[in-house]
Enzyme design. Structure first.
Site, short mmCIF file in Angstrom:
data_model
loop_
_atom_site.label_atom_id
_atom_site.label_comp_id
_atom_site.label_asym_id
_atom_site.label_seq_id
_atom_site.Cartn_x
_atom_site.Cartn_y
_atom_site.Cartn_z
N GLU A 48 85.61 4.65 43.42
CA GLU A 48 84.59 5.69 43.51
C GLU A 48 85.11 7.03 42.99
O GLU A 48 84.41 7.74 42.25
CB GLU A 48 84.09 5.84 44.94
CG GLU A 48 83.32 4.65 45.46
CD GLU A 48 81.99 4.41 44.76
OE1 GLU A 48 81.43 5.36 44.16
OE2 GLU A 48 81.49 3.27 44.81
N ASN A 52 83.73 8.84 39.65
CA ASN A 52 83.20 10.20 39.71
C ASN A 52 83.84 11.11 38.66
O ASN A 52 83.15 11.90 38.01
CB ASN A 52 83.40 10.82 41.10
CG ASN A 52 82.34 10.41 42.09
OD1 ASN A 52 81.38 9.71 41.76
ND2 ASN A 52 82.51 10.85 43.33
N ARG A 106 72.50 6.00 39.51
CA ARG A 106 73.60 5.77 40.45
C ARG A 106 73.09 6.10 41.84
O ARG A 106 72.15 6.84 42.02
CB ARG A 106 74.80 6.67 40.11
CG ARG A 106 75.29 6.57 38.67
CD ARG A 106 76.06 5.36 38.34
NE ARG A 106 77.26 5.28 39.12
CZ ARG A 106 78.14 4.33 38.98
NH1 ARG A 106 77.96 3.40 38.08
NH2 ARG A 106 79.21 4.28 39.72
#
Length: 156
Positions: A48, A52, A106
């Site tokens: 994650e 990002n 997303r």
């Protein structure tokens, strides 16, 4: 990061490198003898954070992501740093379901997942200069290898 044992890798902000970063951190964490669940948590959080950096920090453009890991006692420290656009409002960005790129379809759950799967999460960011995500995962102190061996030979 000033921990006793550390490692650093630099990766390009290519989506293909997300899996590489995830596996490298998991392999490094193995020295703490984590459970499979703890490894899974670490891999998800790293995935994650790197995603990002690629999608939001660099917007899919070229850049470098620095991944630092350290261990001290039974804790894994992970830092994911980009020098991308930064975050204007960290508090807002950390709200579940918030995304700065709704066109990418997303879920906006990256920080929520990191927070749920790691023991501690902090985010530092300066607009125009980049973002550093710092995570800590406390690994259970018991020796998982002994527990697995006991189960294998029927002592449990």
């Amino acid at each position: 990061m000033s921990k006793v044992e550390t490692v650093e890798i630099k990766i390009e902000s290519d989506p293909r490198n997300e899996a590489f970063a995830r596996v490298v951190v998991a392999a490094y964490a193995a020295r703490l003898n984590p459970t499979m669940e703890e490894i899974s948590d670490i891999k998800t959080a790293v995935s994650e954070a790197v995603t990002n950096a690629i999608l939001h920090g660099y917007g899919g453009k070229e850049g470098v992501i620095l991944v630092k890991c350290g261990v001290e006692a039974n804790e894994l420290y992970v830092e994911i740093t980009d020098t991308g656009v930064g975050i204007d409002n960290i508090e807002k960005a950390m709200e579940p379901m918030y995304t700065s790129k709704p066109e990418l379809e997303r879920s906006g759950m990256g920080f929520a997942f990191m927070e749920a799967f790691m023991t501690k999460l902090t985010v530092e960011s300066t607009p125009g200069k980049g973002t550093t995500v710092k995570m800590v995962k406390k690994i259970a102190k018991e020796n998982h290898t002994e527990k697995i061996m006991d189960m294998a030979v029927g002592y449990n």
